[in-house]
Motif scaffolding. Sequence first.
Motif, PDB file in Angstrom:
ATOM      1  N   LYS A   9       0.798  -1.234   0.000  1.00  8.39           N
ATOM      2  CA  LYS A   9       0.000   0.000   0.000  1.00  8.39           C
ATOM      3  C   LYS A   9       0.827   1.279   0.000  1.00  8.39           C
ATOM      4  N   LYS A  10       1.966   1.277   0.684  1.00 11.62           N
ATOM      5  CA  LYS A  10       2.766   2.501   0.813  1.00 11.62           C
ATOM      6  C   LYS A  10       3.812   2.646  -0.292  1.00 11.62           C
ATOM      7  N   THR A  11       4.284   1.538  -0.827  1.00 10.69           N
ATOM      8  CA  THR A  11       5.386   1.602  -1.784  1.00 10.69           C
ATOM      9  C   THR A  11       4.952   1.217  -3.195  1.00 10.69           C
TER      10      THR A  11
ATOM     11  N   THR B 201       2.072   0.786  -4.679  1.00 11.92           N
ATOM     12  CA  THR B 201       0.960   1.474  -5.340  1.00 11.92           C
ATOM     13  C   THR B 201       1.341   2.862  -5.845  1.00 11.92           C
ATOM     14  N   ASP B 202       2.504   3.353  -5.454  1.00 10.80           N
ATOM     15  CA  ASP B 202       2.970   4.665  -5.924  1.00 10.80           C
ATOM     16  C   ASP B 202       3.163   4.614  -7.444  1.00 10.80           C
ATOM     17  N   LYS B 203       2.643   5.600  -8.150  1.00  5.41           N
ATOM     18  CA  LYS B 203       2.688   5.603  -9.618  1.00  5.41           C
ATOM     19  C   LYS B 203       4.114   5.622 -10.170  1.00  5.41           C
TER      20      LYS B 203
ATOM     21  N   VAL C 146       6.870   4.444  -8.633  1.00  4.64           N
ATOM     22  CA  VAL C 146       7.434   3.121  -8.351  1.00  4.64           C
ATOM     23  C   VAL C 146       6.865   2.099  -9.335  1.00  4.64           C
ATOM     24  N   ASP C 147       5.545   2.140  -9.511  1.00  2.00           N
ATOM     25  CA  ASP C 147       4.880   1.184 -10.398  1.00  2.00           C
ATOM     26  C   ASP C 147       5.405   1.315 -11.832  1.00  2.00           C
TER      27      ASP C 147
ATOM     28  N   SER D 204      10.784   1.628   1.726  1.00  2.36           N
ATOM     29  CA  SER D 204      10.013   2.842   1.428  1.00  2.36           C
ATOM     30  C   SER D 204      10.050   3.078  -0.084  1.00  2.36           C
ATOM     31  N   LYS D 205       9.260   4.044  -0.545  1.00  2.00           N
ATOM     32  CA  LYS D 205       9.257   4.392  -1.973  1.00  2.00           C
ATOM     33  C   LYS D 205      10.666   4.760  -2.428  1.00  2.00           C
TER      34      LYS D 205
END
Length: 134
Positions: free
Chosen positions: A63-65, A67-69, A71-72, A122-123
């Motif tokens: 959820k925190k890492t 799902t980040d656009k 990162v994805d 983390s991200k």
Amino acid sequence: MKKLVLFALMSTLLFGEGYKEFAKEMSYETNYETALNKAKKENKNIMVLVISNFCPWCTKFEKKTLTDKIVDGALKSKYIPLIINKEEGNFPSYLTAPVVPTVFFVKANEEKVLHESVGFSSKAEFLNLLKQLK
């Protein structure tokens, strides 16, 4: 007592299948062979996220890492993402993870682990790792 058993069973079913919902939303594979074939076809490697039921750090990483656009996008540009539940056991033994979450970066054409990352990232940490793996 029956209510307690029913509650425990429902909780297991709900939490145990939660990763499949995440996979569907994020377009992650949930089957090793499917991810491997797709990676070979697209000339990419595989990022394998190994999780387990009731793992708060796995959920936080999702959820925190992941799902980040940013990162994805960085992840999917070079890897086919695969999420597997270690408690289901339907994956190759070389992806055994004693601690979850564990991320394996696998060279698809050799089925060889290139890098292993254990625990929550983390991200910023995960993006840095993706850059280092180029």
